[in-house]
Design a protein around this motif. Structure first.
Motif, mmCIF file in Angstrom:
data_model
loop_
_atom_site.group_PDB
_atom_site.id
_atom_site.type_symbol
_atom_site.label_atom_id
_atom_site.label_comp_id
_atom_site.label_asym_id
_atom_site.label_seq_id
_atom_site.Cartn_x
_atom_site.Cartn_y
_atom_site.Cartn_z
ATOM 1 N N GLY A 173 0.760 -1.184 0.194
ATOM 2 C CA GLY A 173 -0.047 0.015 -0.022
ATOM 3 C C GLY A 173 0.879 1.278 -0.091
ATOM 4 N N LEU A 174 2.146 1.094 -0.491
ATOM 5 C CA LEU A 174 2.969 2.321 -0.407
ATOM 6 C C LEU A 174 2.975 2.899 -1.927
ATOM 7 N N GLN A 194 -1.044 15.251 -8.502
ATOM 8 C CA GLN A 194 -2.099 16.365 -8.101
ATOM 9 C C GLN A 194 -3.268 15.860 -8.154
ATOM 10 N N GLU A 195 -3.775 15.140 -9.359
ATOM 11 C CA GLU A 195 -5.069 14.918 -9.653
ATOM 12 C C GLU A 195 -5.413 13.834 -8.395
ATOM 13 N N VAL A 196 -4.653 13.004 -8.241
ATOM 14 C CA VAL A 196 -5.042 12.136 -7.277
ATOM 15 C C VAL A 196 -5.302 12.438 -6.008
ATOM 16 N N VAL A 197 -4.358 13.639 -5.690
ATOM 17 C CA VAL A 197 -4.531 14.294 -4.338
ATOM 18 C C VAL A 197 -5.817 14.918 -4.111
ATOM 19 N N ARG A 198 -6.340 15.397 -5.257
ATOM 20 C CA ARG A 198 -7.586 16.266 -5.080
ATOM 21 C C ARG A 198 -8.886 15.524 -5.251
ATOM 22 N N ALA A 199 -8.488 14.430 -5.912
ATOM 23 C CA ALA A 199 -9.879 13.398 -6.206
ATOM 24 C C ALA A 199 -10.660 13.405 -4.957
ATOM 25 N N PRO A 200 -11.850 13.519 -4.879
ATOM 26 C CA PRO A 200 -12.878 13.292 -3.802
ATOM 27 C C PRO A 200 -12.987 11.675 -3.903
ATOM 28 N N VAL A 201 -13.624 11.247 -2.859
ATOM 29 C CA VAL A 201 -13.732 9.678 -2.444
ATOM 30 C C VAL A 201 -15.205 9.278 -2.011
ATOM 31 N N LEU A 202 -15.699 8.348 -2.048
ATOM 32 C CA LEU A 202 -17.000 7.622 -1.740
ATOM 33 C C LEU A 202 -16.900 7.790 -0.277
ATOM 34 N N ALA A 203 -17.892 7.851 0.207
ATOM 35 C CA ALA A 203 -18.043 7.955 1.839
ATOM 36 C C ALA A 203 -18.374 6.433 2.126
ATOM 37 N N GLY A 229 -25.930 18.515 -15.295
ATOM 38 C CA GLY A 229 -27.276 18.778 -15.606
ATOM 39 C C GLY A 229 -27.979 17.272 -15.370
ATOM 40 N N GLU A 230 -27.156 16.459 -14.812
ATOM 41 C CA GLU A 230 -27.735 15.057 -14.690
ATOM 42 C C GLU A 230 -28.697 14.814 -13.288
ATOM 43 N N GLY A 231 -28.335 15.526 -12.421
ATOM 44 C CA GLY A 231 -29.112 15.322 -11.340
ATOM 45 C C GLY A 231 -28.693 14.171 -10.629
ATOM 46 N N HIS A 232 -27.752 13.345 -10.834
ATOM 47 C CA HIS A 232 -27.112 12.421 -10.160
ATOM 48 C C HIS A 232 -26.171 12.663 -8.918
ATOM 49 N N MET A 233 -26.383 12.316 -7.839
ATOM 50 C CA MET A 233 -25.784 12.772 -6.695
ATOM 51 C C MET A 233 -25.076 11.671 -5.728
ATOM 52 N N PHE A 234 -24.034 11.965 -5.056
ATOM 53 C CA PHE A 234 -23.341 10.689 -4.324
ATOM 54 C C PHE A 234 -22.430 11.315 -3.288
ATOM 55 N N SER A 235 -22.428 10.802 -2.201
ATOM 56 C CA SER A 235 -21.517 11.533 -0.960
ATOM 57 C C SER A 235 -20.152 11.174 -1.271
ATOM 58 N N LEU A 236 -19.286 12.111 -0.634
ATOM 59 C CA LEU A 236 -17.875 11.976 -0.582
ATOM 60 C C LEU A 236 -17.291 12.175 0.712
ATOM 61 N N SER A 237 -16.185 11.422 0.956
ATOM 62 C CA SER A 237 -15.480 11.571 2.052
ATOM 63 C C SER A 237 -14.274 11.550 2.069
ATOM 64 N N PHE A 238 -13.237 12.321 2.831
ATOM 65 C CA PHE A 238 -11.852 12.485 2.805
ATOM 66 C C PHE A 238 -11.068 11.690 3.956
ATOM 67 N N ASP A 239 -11.878 10.532 4.351
ATOM 68 C CA ASP A 239 -11.400 9.866 5.636
ATOM 69 C C ASP A 239 -10.501 8.736 5.244
ATOM 70 N N LEU A 240 -10.826 8.117 4.108
ATOM 71 C CA LEU A 240 -9.958 6.778 3.686
ATOM 72 C C LEU A 240 -8.565 7.216 3.496
ATOM 73 N N PRO A 241 -7.716 6.074 3.529
ATOM 74 C CA PRO A 241 -6.374 6.105 3.163
ATOM 75 C C PRO A 241 -6.202 6.566 1.467
ATOM 76 N N LEU A 242 -5.139 7.167 1.465
ATOM 77 C CA LEU A 242 -5.155 7.835 -0.075
ATOM 78 C C LEU A 242 -5.335 6.934 -1.094
#
Length: 239
Positions: free
Chosen positions: A71-72, A122-131, A168-181
């Motif tokens: 995982g490194l 940088q894209e990976v660092v900024r990417a939001p993640v699923l809760a 414009g799709e109206g699809h929503m999902f929740s994101l969290s920043f608590d997971l390991p990168l």
């Protein structure tokens, strides 16, 4: 300025890369073998690694596998070699290497690869993640298959945000920043590719165009993430 780790058993190569990258304003750490590279990685993840394949103690591909296993492998890695075969380069890419440079390395090619690697990092660092899914759910919800577009959003908190998927799709999902990168990156990429596969009806050609990836790289990435285009397309047709 970025922190770049250069791993190569040839002193001349290390000094040359250090000079070029230093002139570009980067902070460079040098390692002449895999053991020194392990020690450097243990102090913290660099922004980018330039990793030689053929080294006397442990070869670069084996070291790459170690980092992936433990995982490194949370930073972009560019492999380097003057003697590697195509199979070796493909194997390194399959494991997780971002790019492969053949020695002798032209300066412009090196700088272009480094710039692309840092941008990817940088894209990976900024990417939001699923809760994570709530632990307790009513029986009816528990029996239902998970769906990014169907589940209600939890309240927005300090460790997560709610965003829309697609304009414009109206699809929503929740994101969290608590997971390991690494888990965060995989979760986001899985969601990203499932979204595009669903929109394009499972067409790998159109998804490759939309995501800017070559088809071969796209197939490897989907296999790595456990995304099956055929099953996903069939599921969307039945929905």
């Amino acid at each position: 300025m970025a922190n770049i780790l250069v791993v190569d058993d040839e002193m001349g190569i290390r000094e040359l890369l250090s000079e070029i990258l230093g002139d570009e304003g980067h902070a460079v750490t040098l390692a002449e073998n895999a053991q020194q590279a392990r020690q450097a990685r243990a102090t913290g993840a660099p922004d980018l690694v330039l990793l030689d394949i053929w080294m006397p103690d442990t070869d670069g591909v084996t070291l790459l596998k170690e980092w992936q296993r433990d995982g490194l492998l949370t930073m972009p890695v560019i492999m380097m070699s003057g003697h590697a075969t195509i199979d070796t380069a493909v194997e390194a890419t399959r494991i997780g290497a971002l790019n492969f440079l053949e020695k002798p390395i032209a300066m412009q090619k090196l700088l272009k690869a480094v710039q692309a690697g840092l941008a990817r990092g940088q894209e990976v660092v900024r990417a939001p993640v699923l809760a994570p899914r709530p632990a307790a759910l009513p029986p009816a919800e528990e029996a239902a298959p998970p769906s990014f577009g169907a589940q209600p959003l939890p309240p927005q908190g300090a460790h997560g945000i709610a965003v829309a998927r697609g304009s414009g799709e109206g699809h929503m999902f929740s994101l969290s920043f608590d997971l390991p990168l690494r888990e965060a990156r995989d979760a986001f990429e899985r969601m990203y590719f499932e979204h595009h596969l669903g929109r394009e009806g499972g067409s790998m050609t159109r998804v490759a165009e939309k995501t800017g990836l070559e088809r071969t790289h796209l197939y490897r990435k989907l296999k790595q993430l456990g995304v099956e285009p055929g099953k996903l397309a069939k599921k969307n047709q039945q929905a």
